[in-house]
Design a protein around this motif. Structure first.
Motif, PDB file in Angstrom:
ATOM      1  N   HIS A 126       0.829  -1.204   0.000  1.00  0.00           N
ATOM      2  CA  HIS A 126       0.000   0.000   0.000  1.00  0.00           C
ATOM      3  C   HIS A 126       0.869   1.262   0.000  1.00  0.00           C
ATOM      4  O   HIS A 126       1.931   1.294   0.625  1.00  0.00           O
ATOM      5  N   TYR A 127       0.374   2.283  -0.657  1.00  0.00           N
ATOM      6  CA  TYR A 127       1.049   3.583  -0.652  1.00  0.00           C
ATOM      7  C   TYR A 127       0.488   4.422   0.492  1.00  0.00           C
ATOM      8  O   TYR A 127      -0.556   5.072   0.382  1.00  0.00           O
ATOM      9  N   ALA A 128       1.175   4.381   1.616  1.00  0.00           N
ATOM     10  CA  ALA A 128       0.830   5.144   2.808  1.00  0.00           C
ATOM     11  C   ALA A 128       2.073   5.173   3.675  1.00  0.00           C
ATOM     12  O   ALA A 128       3.006   4.392   3.469  1.00  0.00           O
ATOM     13  N   GLN A 129       2.100   6.067   4.653  1.00  0.00           N
ATOM     14  CA  GLN A 129       3.270   6.196   5.516  1.00  0.00           C
ATOM     15  C   GLN A 129       2.886   6.011   6.979  1.00  0.00           C
ATOM     16  O   GLN A 129       1.826   6.472   7.412  1.00  0.00           O
ATOM     17  N   VAL A 130       3.744   5.346   7.708  1.00  0.00           N
ATOM     18  CA  VAL A 130       3.605   5.235   9.164  1.00  0.00           C
ATOM     19  C   VAL A 130       4.679   6.102   9.799  1.00  0.00           C
ATOM     20  O   VAL A 130       5.867   5.951   9.505  1.00  0.00           O
ATOM     21  N   VAL A 131       4.259   7.013  10.649  1.00  0.00           N
ATOM     22  CA  VAL A 131       5.178   7.933  11.328  1.00  0.00           C
ATOM     23  C   VAL A 131       5.191   7.595  12.817  1.00  0.00           C
ATOM     24  O   VAL A 131       4.125   7.509  13.443  1.00  0.00           O
ATOM     25  N   GLU A 132       6.369   7.381  13.351  1.00  0.00           N
ATOM     26  CA  GLU A 132       6.488   7.089  14.777  1.00  0.00           C
ATOM     27  C   GLU A 132       6.675   8.378  15.563  1.00  0.00           C
ATOM     28  O   GLU A 132       7.538   9.201  15.256  1.00  0.00           O
ATOM     29  N   ARG A 133       5.841   8.548  16.580  1.00  0.00           N
ATOM     30  CA  ARG A 133       5.934   9.721  17.441  1.00  0.00           C
ATOM     31  C   ARG A 133       7.028   9.531  18.487  1.00  0.00           C
ATOM     32  O   ARG A 133       7.543   8.428  18.683  1.00  0.00           O
ATOM     33  N   VAL A 144       3.578  10.060  -0.147  1.00  0.00           N
ATOM     34  CA  VAL A 144       4.131  11.258  -0.785  1.00  0.00           C
ATOM     35  C   VAL A 144       3.611  11.421  -2.212  1.00  0.00           C
ATOM     36  O   VAL A 144       3.595  12.530  -2.746  1.00  0.00           O
ATOM     37  N   ASP A 145       3.173  10.340  -2.842  1.00  0.00           N
ATOM     38  CA  ASP A 145       2.646  10.387  -4.204  1.00  0.00           C
ATOM     39  C   ASP A 145       1.124  10.500  -4.129  1.00  0.00           C
ATOM     40  O   ASP A 145       0.426   9.519  -3.887  1.00  0.00           O
ATOM     41  N   PRO A 146       0.563  11.710  -4.333  1.00  0.00           N
ATOM     42  CA  PRO A 146      -0.889  11.873  -4.185  1.00  0.00           C
ATOM     43  C   PRO A 146      -1.687  11.049  -5.190  1.00  0.00           C
ATOM     44  O   PRO A 146      -2.826  10.657  -4.914  1.00  0.00           O
ATOM     45  N   ALA A 147      -1.099  10.763  -6.338  1.00  0.00           N
ATOM     46  CA  ALA A 147      -1.811   9.980  -7.347  1.00  0.00           C
ATOM     47  C   ALA A 147      -1.989   8.530  -6.926  1.00  0.00           C
ATOM     48  O   ALA A 147      -2.902   7.847  -7.395  1.00  0.00           O
ATOM     49  N   LYS A 148      -1.126   8.047  -6.031  1.00  0.00           N
ATOM     50  CA  LYS A 148      -1.188   6.649  -5.606  1.00  0.00           C
ATOM     51  C   LYS A 148      -1.586   6.480  -4.134  1.00  0.00           C
ATOM     52  O   LYS A 148      -1.700   5.358  -3.659  1.00  0.00           O
ATOM     53  N   ASP A 149      -1.774   7.589  -3.436  1.00  0.00           N
ATOM     54  CA  ASP A 149      -2.072   7.519  -2.008  1.00  0.00           C
ATOM     55  C   ASP A 149      -3.238   6.571  -1.724  1.00  0.00           C
ATOM     56  O   ASP A 149      -4.305   6.674  -2.323  1.00  0.00           O
ATOM     57  N   GLN A 150      -3.026   5.623  -0.806  1.00  0.00           N
ATOM     58  CA  GLN A 150      -4.053   4.645  -0.438  1.00  0.00           C
ATOM     59  C   GLN A 150      -4.419   4.724   1.039  1.00  0.00           C
ATOM     60  O   GLN A 150      -4.988   3.785   1.590  1.00  0.00           O
ATOM     61  N   SER A 151      -4.126   5.850   1.654  1.00  0.00           N
ATOM     62  CA  SER A 151      -4.453   5.989   3.068  1.00  0.00           C
ATOM     63  C   SER A 151      -5.963   5.913   3.305  1.00  0.00           C
ATOM     64  O   SER A 151      -6.405   5.475   4.377  1.00  0.00           O
ATOM     65  N   LEU A 166       3.508  -2.576   8.199  1.00  0.00           N
ATOM     66  CA  LEU A 166       4.608  -1.898   7.514  1.00  0.00           C
ATOM     67  C   LEU A 166       4.175  -1.555   6.089  1.00  0.00           C
ATOM     68  O   LEU A 166       3.623  -2.406   5.385  1.00  0.00           O
ATOM     69  N   PHE A 167       4.432  -0.316   5.680  1.00  0.00           N
ATOM     70  CA  PHE A 167       4.107   0.142   4.333  1.00  0.00           C
ATOM     71  C   PHE A 167       5.372   0.740   3.698  1.00  0.00           C
ATOM     72  O   PHE A 167       5.567   1.956   3.721  1.00  0.00           O
ATOM     73  N   PRO A 168       6.220  -0.094   3.139  1.00  0.00           N
ATOM     74  CA  PRO A 168       7.531   0.373   2.663  1.00  0.00           C
ATOM     75  C   PRO A 168       7.491   1.306   1.463  1.00  0.00           C
ATOM     76  O   PRO A 168       8.504   1.930   1.150  1.00  0.00           O
ATOM     77  N   LEU A 169       6.349   1.431   0.782  1.00  0.00           N
ATOM     78  CA  LEU A 169       6.308   2.228  -0.453  1.00  0.00           C
ATOM     79  C   LEU A 169       5.800   3.648  -0.240  1.00  0.00           C
ATOM     80  O   LEU A 169       5.744   4.421  -1.196  1.00  0.00           O
ATOM     81  N   GLY A 170       5.444   3.999   0.983  1.00  0.00           N
ATOM     82  CA  GLY A 170       4.807   5.298   1.225  1.00  0.00           C
ATOM     83  C   GLY A 170       5.627   6.504   0.830  1.00  0.00           C
ATOM     84  O   GLY A 170       5.075   7.566   0.533  1.00  0.00           O
ATOM     85  N   ALA A 302     -12.424  15.829   5.362  1.00  0.00           N
ATOM     86  CA  ALA A 302     -13.220  14.623   5.148  1.00  0.00           C
ATOM     87  C   ALA A 302     -13.091  14.178   3.704  1.00  0.00           C
ATOM     88  O   ALA A 302     -13.286  14.978   2.780  1.00  0.00           O
ATOM     89  N   GLN A 303     -12.767  12.918   3.491  1.00  0.00           N
ATOM     90  CA  GLN A 303     -12.651  12.346   2.156  1.00  0.00           C
ATOM     91  C   GLN A 303     -13.678  11.228   2.027  1.00  0.00           C
ATOM     92  O   GLN A 303     -13.790  10.367   2.894  1.00  0.00           O
ATOM     93  N   LEU A 304     -14.409  11.225   0.892  1.00  0.00           N
ATOM     94  CA  LEU A 304     -15.533  10.313   0.741  1.00  0.00           C
ATOM     95  C   LEU A 304     -15.347   9.284  -0.356  1.00  0.00           C
ATOM     96  O   LEU A 304     -16.201   8.421  -0.544  1.00  0.00           O
ATOM     97  N   ARG A 305     -14.245   9.369  -1.085  1.00  0.00           N
ATOM     98  CA  ARG A 305     -13.945   8.380  -2.120  1.00  0.00           C
ATOM     99  C   ARG A 305     -12.440   8.134  -2.107  1.00  0.00           C
ATOM    100  O   ARG A 305     -11.668   8.967  -1.635  1.00  0.00           O
ATOM    101  N   ALA A 306     -12.037   6.997  -2.674  1.00  0.00           N
ATOM    102  CA  ALA A 306     -10.638   6.594  -2.601  1.00  0.00           C
ATOM    103  C   ALA A 306      -9.696   7.659  -3.134  1.00  0.00           C
ATOM    104  O   ALA A 306      -8.625   7.880  -2.584  1.00  0.00           O
ATOM    105  N   HIS A 307     -10.058   8.298  -4.215  1.00  0.00           N
ATOM    106  CA  HIS A 307      -9.219   9.375  -4.764  1.00  0.00           C
ATOM    107  C   HIS A 307     -10.017  10.663  -4.886  1.00  0.00           C
ATOM    108  O   HIS A 307      -9.781  11.473  -5.773  1.00  0.00           O
TER     109      HIS A 307
END
Length: 370
Positions: A126-133, A144-151, A166-170, A302-307
């Motif tokens: 999946h194209y998403a990022q995990v950030v550790e606080r 980082v790629d809005p065209a592929k973002d799957q969050s 883990l999402f290594p492609l984010g 608020a987002q209501l569709r995948a893209h």
């Protein structure tokens, strides 16, 4: 860590597995068999989980030198995703099966089995990022790629699932991932992406539902209740739909009509002009939080569709329910869709839309003055 790399047979999961392995983790590749009658080959770029896909995943695992297994989750997928999809449409709702698959299969059934076998985490493409606080907690963020973002389709993950994901492609773009796959010698480097609904391989959702539910003739009515057409099953329609409405053009003024409501209880489809589609008040159920639930009224996107476009909004959590007020009206919001909330790039959580209505003129004016 010991990591299960979910390998669909596509380029994204292949590169994700490679990156996790090179990060020093002990990796085992797992392909999920989700179809009880898996096709030999894909139909164009539609669908997934074919025998061909399993073979592609195995070849990548062999090239990486990691163990590879096929886990049969077909029965669980049928019950939790496919049967749920049919039941939702039959009830007049429009579900998103990708969110349900992530919630029930990839980050529940798969993750639970992996943990039971002694693994520490599951990695996906999946194209998403995990950030550790700083306090050790983890946050889900947009890629980082809005065209592929799957969050959006990961908005159903809770904090415990996120801690094991883990999402290594984010941090990469799709062209970068394809180039890396080519450099690694993966045969899937140019394989087309799967899209649409994986278990509706030909893309004909209405036809697929008709084969399972049978024809159920009923009326198409306008917003006043006047009959303007006939349909073969209200389950074949969704709010915002314009084409394939089966209208009697002789009774209309020539202006286009859109589905305003699917009344499954009366087997009716209500149509009307586009200006009646806009809604700005949402009530959601089955709320899921990627961290602590928000307290009080919070300002979010608020987002209501995948893209789809992110809309400024305010939201309030109320147990398992979520109340959202959009700053502007959005067209074509159907019960059954998911609303995912963001704070900047961070995913706050999600809920399934149960009601979508308009604020009264007076309350809308009060909001606009604020």
């Amino acid at each position: 860590m010991r990591v299960v790399a979910a390998m669909s047979g596509g380029v994204d999961s292949a590169v994700a597995a490679a990156r996790v392995m090179e990060a020093g983790h002990e990796v085992v590749g797992v392909h999920l068999a989700l179809s009880q009658q898996a096709a030999t080959l894909r139909e164009s770029a539609r669908g997934c989980c074919t025998i061909e896909d399993a073979g592609d995943a195995r070849r990548v695992a062999d090239r990486l030198g990691i163990p590879f297994y096929v886990w049969d989750l077909a029965e669980r997928f049928r019950h939790d995703v496919v049967d749920d999809f049919v039941a939702e449409y039959e009830a007049g709702r429009t579900p998103n099966p990708c969110l349900r698959c992530n919630e029930k299969i990839k980050f529940a059934a798969l993750l639970d089995k992996a943990l039971a076998l002694g693994f520490d985490a599951v990695a996906t493409g999946h194209y998403a990022q995990v950030v550790e606080r700083a306090d050790g907690g983890r946050e889900l963020h947009r890629a980082v790629d809005p065209a592929k973002d799957q969050s959006y389709v990961l908005g159903v993950l809770d904090a415990d699932q996120l801690a094991r994901s883990l999402f290594p492609l984010g941090g990469s773009t799709k062209p970068q991932v394809r180039e890396e796959a080519r450099e690694r010698g993966f045969s899937v480097a140019r394989k087309p992406d799967s899209h649409d609904i994986c278990f509706v391989a030909d893309g004909d959702t209405r036809g697929w539902l008709t084969r399972r539910l049978g024809e159920r003739p009923g009326e198409v009515v306008d917003e006043s209740g006047r009959v303007v057409g006939q349909h073969a099953g209200s389950y074949g329609f969704t709010v915002g739909q314009r084409r394939g409405l089966g209208l009697d053009r002789s009774t209309l003024d020539g202006a286009p009509r859109f589905v305003l409501e699917v009344d499954a209880a009366r087997n009716r489809v209500v149509v009307g002009p586009q200006e009646l589609l806009g809604v700005d008040v949402l009530v959601g159920d089955h709320a899921r939080w990627c961290g602590p639930a928000p307290e009080g009224v919070v300002t979010v996107g608020a987002q209501l569709r995948a893209h789809g476009e992110e809309v400024p909004a305010t939201a309030r959590a109320d147990g398992d329910r979520l109340h959202v007020r959009l700053e502007r009206r959005v067209r074509g919001v159907a019960p059954g869709q998911s609303v995912v909330l963001y704070d900047g790039t961070r995913v706050v959580g999600s809920a399934t839309v149960a009601q979508a209505t308009r604020a009264t003129t007076a309350s809308r004016a009060a909001t606009d003055r604020r």
